[in-house]
Write a protein that holds these residues in place. Structure first.
Motif, PDB file in Angstrom:
ATOM      1  N   ARG A 141      -2.026   3.329   1.465  1.00  0.00           N
ATOM      2  CA  ARG A 141      -1.919   4.749   1.170  1.00  0.00           C
ATOM      3  C   ARG A 141      -0.868   5.057   0.104  1.00  0.00           C
ATOM      4  NH1 ARG A 141      -5.157   8.806   1.260  1.00  0.00           N
ATOM      5  NH2 ARG A 141      -5.901   8.222   3.333  1.00  0.00           N
ATOM      6  N   ALA A 142       0.271   4.353   0.126  1.00  0.00           N
ATOM      7  CA  ALA A 142       1.375   4.693  -0.769  1.00  0.00           C
ATOM      8  C   ALA A 142       1.396   3.857  -2.045  1.00  0.00           C
ATOM      9  CB  ALA A 142       2.712   4.547  -0.032  1.00  0.00           C
ATOM     10  N   ALA A 143       1.212   2.546  -1.932  1.00  0.00           N
ATOM     11  CA  ALA A 143       1.274   1.698  -3.119  1.00  0.00           C
ATOM     12  C   ALA A 143       0.269   2.096  -4.194  1.00  0.00           C
ATOM     13  CB  ALA A 143       1.098   0.224  -2.723  1.00  0.00           C
ATOM     14  N   PRO A 144      -0.949   2.555  -3.852  1.00  0.00           N
ATOM     15  CA  PRO A 144      -1.883   2.972  -4.910  1.00  0.00           C
ATOM     16  C   PRO A 144      -1.410   4.154  -5.743  1.00  0.00           C
ATOM     17  CG  PRO A 144      -3.080   2.499  -2.885  1.00  0.00           C
ATOM     18  CD  PRO A 144      -1.617   2.487  -2.535  1.00  0.00           C
ATOM     19  N   LEU A 145      -0.321   4.821  -5.334  1.00  0.00           N
ATOM     20  CA  LEU A 145       0.219   5.913  -6.139  1.00  0.00           C
ATOM     21  C   LEU A 145       0.907   5.413  -7.402  1.00  0.00           C
ATOM     22  CD1 LEU A 145       1.773   8.061  -3.261  1.00  0.00           C
ATOM     23  CD2 LEU A 145      -0.348   8.529  -4.504  1.00  0.00           C
ATOM     24  N   LEU A 146       1.187   4.101  -7.478  1.00  0.00           N
ATOM     25  CA  LEU A 146       1.782   3.545  -8.690  1.00  0.00           C
ATOM     26  C   LEU A 146       0.864   3.790  -9.884  1.00  0.00           C
ATOM     27  CD1 LEU A 146       3.167   0.147  -7.388  1.00  0.00           C
ATOM     28  CD2 LEU A 146       4.494   1.898  -8.564  1.00  0.00           C
ATOM     29  N   PRO A 147       1.423   4.185 -11.018  1.00  0.00           N
ATOM     30  CA  PRO A 147       0.586   4.505 -12.173  1.00  0.00           C
ATOM     31  C   PRO A 147      -0.393   3.394 -12.533  1.00  0.00           C
ATOM     32  CG  PRO A 147       2.848   5.177 -12.581  1.00  0.00           C
ATOM     33  CD  PRO A 147       2.856   4.413 -11.280  1.00  0.00           C
ATOM     34  N   GLU A 148       0.067   2.121 -12.492  1.00  0.00           N
ATOM     35  CA  GLU A 148      -0.804   1.032 -12.916  1.00  0.00           C
ATOM     36  C   GLU A 148      -1.860   0.702 -11.873  1.00  0.00           C
ATOM     37  OE1 GLU A 148       2.985  -0.974 -11.295  1.00  0.00           O
ATOM     38  OE2 GLU A 148       2.394   0.850 -12.364  1.00  0.00           O
ATOM     39  N   ARG A 149      -1.717   1.276 -10.651  1.00  0.00           N
ATOM     40  CA  ARG A 149      -2.690   0.988  -9.608  1.00  0.00           C
ATOM     41  C   ARG A 149      -3.516   2.209  -9.236  1.00  0.00           C
ATOM     42  NH1 ARG A 149       0.335  -2.384  -4.949  1.00  0.00           N
ATOM     43  NH2 ARG A 149      -1.763  -2.239  -4.091  1.00  0.00           N
ATOM     44  N   ALA A 150      -3.172   3.359  -9.804  1.00  0.00           N
ATOM     45  CA  ALA A 150      -3.832   4.591  -9.401  1.00  0.00           C
ATOM     46  C   ALA A 150      -5.230   4.733  -9.996  1.00  0.00           C
ATOM     47  CB  ALA A 150      -2.979   5.800  -9.794  1.00  0.00           C
ATOM     48  N   GLN A 151      -5.445   4.163 -11.177  1.00  0.00           N
ATOM     49  CA  GLN A 151      -6.725   4.332 -11.845  1.00  0.00           C
ATOM     50  C   GLN A 151      -7.802   3.486 -11.184  1.00  0.00           C
ATOM     51  OE1 GLN A 151      -7.157   6.602 -14.238  1.00  0.00           O
ATOM     52  NE2 GLN A 151      -5.002   7.139 -13.913  1.00  0.00           N
ATOM     53  N   GLY A 152      -8.841   4.146 -10.730  1.00  0.00           N
ATOM     54  CA  GLY A 152      -9.975   3.420 -10.186  1.00  0.00           C
ATOM     55  C   GLY A 152      -9.782   2.852  -8.808  1.00  0.00           C
ATOM     56  N   VAL A 153      -8.703   3.232  -8.105  1.00  0.00           N
ATOM     57  CA  VAL A 153      -8.452   2.704  -6.773  1.00  0.00           C
ATOM     58  C   VAL A 153      -9.119   3.604  -5.749  1.00  0.00           C
ATOM     59  CG1 VAL A 153      -6.692   2.197  -5.035  1.00  0.00           C
ATOM     60  CG2 VAL A 153      -6.305   1.598  -7.425  1.00  0.00           C
ATOM     61  N   SER A 154      -9.907   3.024  -4.886  1.00  0.00           N
ATOM     62  CA  SER A 154     -10.502   3.760  -3.776  1.00  0.00           C
ATOM     63  C   SER A 154      -9.649   3.544  -2.547  1.00  0.00           C
ATOM     64  CB  SER A 154     -11.925   3.260  -3.516  1.00  0.00           C
ATOM     65  OG  SER A 154     -12.487   3.933  -2.412  1.00  0.00           O
ATOM     66  N   VAL A 155      -8.991   4.609  -2.094  1.00  0.00           N
ATOM     67  CA  VAL A 155      -8.060   4.502  -0.973  1.00  0.00           C
ATOM     68  C   VAL A 155      -8.777   4.878   0.320  1.00  0.00           C
ATOM     69  CG1 VAL A 155      -5.877   5.318  -0.028  1.00  0.00           C
ATOM     70  CG2 VAL A 155      -6.160   5.104  -2.497  1.00  0.00           C
ATOM     71  N   PRO A 156      -8.719   4.018   1.345  1.00  0.00           N
ATOM     72  CA  PRO A 156      -9.365   4.364   2.610  1.00  0.00           C
ATOM     73  C   PRO A 156      -8.779   5.636   3.197  1.00  0.00           C
ATOM     74  CG  PRO A 156      -8.629   2.068   2.587  1.00  0.00           C
ATOM     75  CD  PRO A 156      -8.040   2.730   1.402  1.00  0.00           C
ATOM     76  N   ASP A 157      -9.596   6.380   3.940  1.00  0.00           N
ATOM     77  CA  ASP A 157      -9.122   7.575   4.627  1.00  0.00           C
ATOM     78  C   ASP A 157      -8.626   7.174   6.013  1.00  0.00           C
ATOM     79  OD1 ASP A 157      -8.562   9.993   5.670  1.00  0.00           O
ATOM     80  OD2 ASP A 157     -10.597  10.788   5.560  1.00  0.00           O
ATOM     81  N   TRP A 158      -7.297   7.179   6.170  1.00  0.00           N
ATOM     82  CA  TRP A 158      -6.696   6.783   7.446  1.00  0.00           C
ATOM     83  C   TRP A 158      -6.273   7.998   8.234  1.00  0.00           C
ATOM     84  CZ3 TRP A 158      -7.341   2.010   9.097  1.00  0.00           C
ATOM     85  CH2 TRP A 158      -7.609   1.030   8.145  1.00  0.00           C
ATOM     86  N   SER A 159      -6.858   9.145   7.939  1.00  0.00           N
ATOM     87  CA  SER A 159      -6.500  10.361   8.660  1.00  0.00           C
ATOM     88  C   SER A 159      -6.874  10.245  10.131  1.00  0.00           C
ATOM     89  CB  SER A 159      -7.214  11.581   8.062  1.00  0.00           C
ATOM     90  OG  SER A 159      -6.876  11.721   6.711  1.00  0.00           O
ATOM     91  N   VAL A 160      -6.082  10.910  10.971  1.00  0.00           N
ATOM     92  CA  VAL A 160      -6.381  10.995  12.390  1.00  0.00           C
ATOM     93  C   VAL A 160      -7.142  12.293  12.641  1.00  0.00           C
ATOM     94  CG1 VAL A 160      -5.404  11.159  14.685  1.00  0.00           C
ATOM     95  CG2 VAL A 160      -4.371   9.643  13.024  1.00  0.00           C
TER      96      VAL A 160
END
Length: 231
Positions: free
Chosen positions: A212-231
């Motif tokens: 959830r947090a690491a994909p916020l990095l600029p070099e990792r944000a493009q094209g990253v599909s982040v799973p929905d871990w919402s409760v």
């Protein structure tokens, strides 16, 4: 200098009267081991709102000024309230707002079954419900709030688990990405919870940070599909 994943500011608990040592440097060391730069913020204690929040806002802004990645917060008990406040306060400037938050057995509400010591230090003995609501985390959640990870023990004798449940409900109602974990036990203030039934929280949090947090990095944000871990 930021770690490969960005920065996490550590806010130890202590009822807004002190900084619990076991919720400070040991937590920063654990986060460093996960690849995050981490540092303890010893926010002012024994003083009224907004002094603690302003100190954390300044620390967040200083880290963001480096431009080296997302800046999150992790807080314990009263420090969890402060961490949540730093992520959710609607009047924070963008550079003062945490990008994500991890809250451990947090004080959430200053209205519903509040932690008396935290409320008295932060707001005074004679605070009215309107002012108390204004600093209650469940009342600050908005659809654009950042991701939140929260955990509690079910029998916490100091800050009831109802605090985390109240926050999770507000996050769910607003559609904010979040994760909630409840562990058995009648304990409070266990920090990393080594040799405790709640010890599993660190593994869950480490996985959540990566997803959830690491994909916020600029070099990792493009094209990253982040799973929905919402409760």
């Amino acid at each position: 200098m930021s770690g490969r994943n960005g920065t996490i500011l550590v806010l130890p608990g202590g009822g807004y009267q002190l900084h619990a040592p076991h919720e400070a440097e040991p937590v920063a060391a654990w986060l460093e081991g996960l690849g995050w730069h981490a540092r303890v913020v010893r926010y002012p204690v024994g003083v009224a709102h907004p002094a603690p929040l302003d100190a954390v806002r300044a620390a967040i802004a200083a880290e963001k000024a480096t431009g080296e990645g997302p800046v999150g917060v992790i807080g314990f008990s009263a420090g969890g309230h402060l961490a949540g406040h730093a992520a959710l306060a609607p009047d924070s400037a963008p550079d003062e707002r945490a990008d994500f938050a991890i809250l451990a057995y947090p004080v959430v509400s200053m209205v519903s079954d509040p932690h008396p010591r935290s409320r008295a230090v932060l707001l005074g003995e004679d605070v009215g419900d309107e002012d108390a609501t204004a600093v209650s985390l469940e009342s600050l959640v908005r659809p654009d709030s950042p991701p939140v990870f929260v955990w509690h023990t079910t029998g916490d004798p100091v800050v009831p688990a109802s605090h985390s449940l109240l926050l999770a409900r507000a996050l769910a109602d607003a559609g904010v990405a979040h994760e909630l974990h409840l562990f058995p036990g009648e304990v409070h203030g266990v920090g990393l919870a080594e040799d405790d039934p709640a010890a599993g929280w660190t593994a869950h949090a480490a996985r959540w940070l990566e997803e959830r947090a690491a994909p916020l990095l600029p070099e990792r944000a493009q094209g990253v599909s982040v799973p929905d871990w919402s409760v």
